[in-house]
Design an enzyme around this catalytic site. Structure first.
Site, PDB file in Angstrom:
ATOM      1  N   THR A 224       0.837  -1.209   0.000  1.00 35.65           N
ATOM      2  CA  THR A 224       0.000   0.000   0.000  1.00 35.65           C
ATOM      3  C   THR A 224       0.867   1.253   0.000  1.00 35.65           C
ATOM      4  O   THR A 224       1.956   1.265   0.566  1.00 35.65           O
ATOM      5  CB  THR A 224      -0.916   0.055   1.244  1.00 35.65           C
ATOM      6  OG1 THR A 224      -1.699  -1.124   1.279  1.00 35.65           O
ATOM      7  CG2 THR A 224      -1.805   1.274   1.284  1.00 35.65           C
ATOM      8  N   ARG A 252     -12.842  -8.837  -1.400  1.00 29.05           N
ATOM      9  CA  ARG A 252     -12.406  -8.375  -0.065  1.00 29.05           C
ATOM     10  C   ARG A 252     -11.950  -6.913  -0.172  1.00 29.05           C
ATOM     11  O   ARG A 252     -11.186  -6.551  -1.055  1.00 29.05           O
ATOM     12  CB  ARG A 252     -11.255  -9.238   0.439  1.00 29.05           C
ATOM     13  CG  ARG A 252     -10.681  -8.788   1.793  1.00 29.05           C
ATOM     14  CD  ARG A 252      -9.466  -7.906   1.627  1.00 29.05           C
ATOM     15  NE  ARG A 252      -8.808  -7.587   2.896  1.00 29.05           N
ATOM     16  CZ  ARG A 252      -7.813  -6.714   3.012  1.00 29.05           C
ATOM     17  NH1 ARG A 252      -7.364  -6.074   1.953  1.00 29.05           N
ATOM     18  NH2 ARG A 252      -7.259  -6.471   4.177  1.00 29.05           N
ATOM     19  N   GLY A 254     -10.143  -3.800   1.923  1.00 27.94           N
ATOM     20  CA  GLY A 254      -9.359  -3.469   3.111  1.00 27.94           C
ATOM     21  C   GLY A 254      -9.692  -2.084   3.627  1.00 27.94           C
ATOM     22  O   GLY A 254     -10.769  -1.527   3.343  1.00 27.94           O
ATOM     23  N   ASP A 255      -8.766  -1.532   4.378  1.00 24.80           N
ATOM     24  CA  ASP A 255      -8.991  -0.227   4.996  1.00 24.80           C
ATOM     25  C   ASP A 255      -8.752   0.946   4.039  1.00 24.80           C
ATOM     26  O   ASP A 255      -9.305   2.027   4.238  1.00 24.80           O
ATOM     27  CB  ASP A 255      -8.058  -0.069   6.205  1.00 24.80           C
ATOM     28  CG  ASP A 255      -6.593  -0.230   5.819  1.00 24.80           C
ATOM     29  OD1 ASP A 255      -6.275  -1.138   5.015  1.00 24.80           O
ATOM     30  OD2 ASP A 255      -5.751   0.547   6.307  1.00 24.80           O
ATOM     31  N   THR A 275      -1.238   1.667   6.756  1.00 29.96           N
ATOM     32  CA  THR A 275      -0.902   0.530   5.904  1.00 29.96           C
ATOM     33  C   THR A 275      -0.694  -0.670   6.822  1.00 29.96           C
ATOM     34  O   THR A 275      -0.508  -0.518   8.027  1.00 29.96           O
ATOM     35  CB  THR A 275       0.372   0.765   5.062  1.00 29.96           C
ATOM     36  OG1 THR A 275       1.502   0.874   5.937  1.00 29.96           O
ATOM     37  CG2 THR A 275       0.290   2.026   4.211  1.00 29.96           C
ATOM     38  N   GLY A 276      -0.708  -1.853   6.222  1.00 34.15           N
ATOM     39  CA  GLY A 276      -0.578  -3.060   7.039  1.00 34.15           C
ATOM     40  C   GLY A 276      -1.925  -3.747   7.167  1.00 34.15           C
ATOM     41  O   GLY A 276      -2.780  -3.590   6.286  1.00 34.15           O
ATOM     42  N   GLY A 278      -5.260  -4.355   7.237  1.00 32.11           N
ATOM     43  CA  GLY A 278      -6.386  -3.450   7.051  1.00 32.11           C
ATOM     44  C   GLY A 278      -7.557  -3.742   7.961  1.00 32.11           C
ATOM     45  O   GLY A 278      -8.279  -2.823   8.381  1.00 32.11           O
TER      46      GLY A 278
HETATM   47  N1  ASP Z   1      -3.886  -2.110   4.329  1.00 32.76           N
HETATM   48  C1  ASP Z   1      -3.924  -2.879   3.115  1.00 32.76           C
HETATM   49  C2  ASP Z   1      -5.165  -3.714   3.107  1.00 32.76           C
HETATM   50  O1  ASP Z   1      -5.520  -4.253   4.141  1.00 32.76           O
HETATM   51  C3  ASP Z   1      -2.766  -3.789   2.900  1.00 32.76           C
HETATM   52  C4  ASP Z   1      -1.433  -3.303   3.325  1.00 32.76           C
HETATM   53  O2  ASP Z   1      -1.224  -2.110   3.520  1.00 32.76           O
HETATM   54  O3  ASP Z   1      -0.519  -4.143   3.465  1.00 32.76           O
HETATM   55  O4  ASP Z   1      -5.750  -3.869   2.057  1.00 32.76           O
END
Ligand code: ASP
Length: 374
Positions: A224, A252, A254-255, A275-276, A278
């Protein structure tokens, strides 16, 4: 609001972070790098009104440089962030966003993006959009041309085409091969052969080492690009764009495209993104919570840490998401810039970096963190 922040400044913020650390039972290097991420070591109390600042995830060094360049040229901050993240969206080697982003479990790249414009408090976003390289630009069209905030799936793709976006296959040869490998290794009791089940390997296919397997799992959930900016006049904007979790269940979301989760901007306070993992940014209203912590007087780094601490506390109720010591087994990274130009970032588990350009050049800095690396 800036007066409020100015008055409460350093002492209140540092006290809050120390309190959070004590409550969390953290020791040693936990809460690392607090304050380090303030510009030039100026510290939390230093106010830099009238200066530009762009903060981004670690893959955004060129992004923050571009955003600052465009803001200095007088471009609106929302346009500047979208242009900045467009560099990563067009980069086939960034496997977390746009062209070359990792696909869903069917091998189809599905993108999520959002943008928020501080001066008008208007947001736009798209989710699960296919075949369009620059979803952040589509999100900007939603913001500008519609009375809505979010358009998803095929509707988002058609909306993009109507606005002149070109359709293209976003899967690269490299991401196709990675996805195919993942697919073969999902199970050894289906009809796809894993490397160790194959009898004939003329191309020299070999099983992954344990270290490679660990890297593959880590890569799956890391990606992200987020970027938040403030102009010298104190106007804010933010943008988050992603291909999301690799090999996700189709549809799906995410955030990243959810306002308040992967992005939130309040022109009176600041802008933040995530990020990370979500799912945790959604369930904690991550970006909104960071901005609210800043509104309450915390500096950007401490605001990020306070939200991560809440996430870590709540997530203990889901055993599969914590290690044997009850610490989250995933990473989540939060980024924030305040109206006065102060910035900061923190991650759940030590070891992440972020990109920043506060007028002194684009560079990476270490994120503060809640938990030391295992
Ligand atoms: N936050 C992103 C999601 O969940 C993925 C990511 O940033 O690694 O889609």
């Amino acid at each position: 609001m800036s007066n409020h922040i100015d008055r409460r400044g350093f002492l209140v913020s540092v006290g809050a972070a120390a309190g959070a650390a004590a409550t969390a039972g953290l020791t040693g290097g936990a809460l690392g790098a607090v304050g380090q991420s303030q510009a030039g070591g100026a510290g939390v109390g230093a106010r830099r009104a009238g200066r530009v600042c762009a903060i981004s995830s670690a893959n955004g060094v060129q992004t923050v440089a571009k955003a600052v360049e465009r803001i200095r040229a007088g471009v609106d901050p929302a346009l500047a962030v979208v242009e900045g993240v467009g560099i990563a969206e067009a980069d086939p080697n960034d496997k977390t966003v746009g062209l070359g982003g990792r696909p869903n479990e069917l091998g189809i790249v599905e993108l999520d993006a959002s943008v928020m414009h501080g001066p008008t408090h208007k947001a736009g976003s798209v989710a699960s959009i296919q075949n369009i390289m620059h979803p952040a630009q589509v999100a900007l069209k939603v913001l500008q041309y519609t009375d809505h905030v979010m358009i998803v799936g095929d509707g988002a793709r058609k909306f993009a085409i109507a606005h002149g976006f070109k359709e293209e296959d976003l899967l690269t040869e490299e991401t196709r091969q990675e996805w195919m490998r993942w697919r073969r290794h999902r199970s050894d009791i289906d009809d796809w052969l894993t490397d160790s089940q194959m009898d004939w390997k003329p191309d020299g296919t070999r099983p992954l080492t344990n270290a490679e397997k660990r890297a593959e799992i880590e890569e799956r959930s890391a990606g992200t690009i987020h970027c938040s900016v403030v102009t010298p006049a104190g106007d804010l904007a933010g943008c988050t764009t992603t291909s999301g979790l690799a090999y996700k269940i189709p549809g799906r979301v995410g955030d990243s495209p959810i306002i308040g989760a992967g992005l939130f901007t309040d022109n009176e306070v600041g802008s933040a993104g995530a990020t990370g993992r979500g799912e945790e940014a959604i369930q904690s209203c991550g970006a909104h919570s960071v901005v609210m912590e800043m509104a309450g007087g915390k500096d950007p780094t401490e605001a990020c840490l306070a939200v991560l601490k809440k996430v870590a506390d709540r997530v203990r109720r889901q055993r599969r998401l914590v290690d044997e010591r009850g610490r989250p087994n995933f990473n989540l990274v939060l980024y924030a810039v305040r109206k006065d130009g102060a910035y900061g970032s923190a991650c759940m588990i030590e070891g992440r970096e972020f990109a920043v350009d506060d007028g002194n050049g684009a560079r990476r800095e270490k994120c503060a963190f809640l938990f030391e690396a295992r």
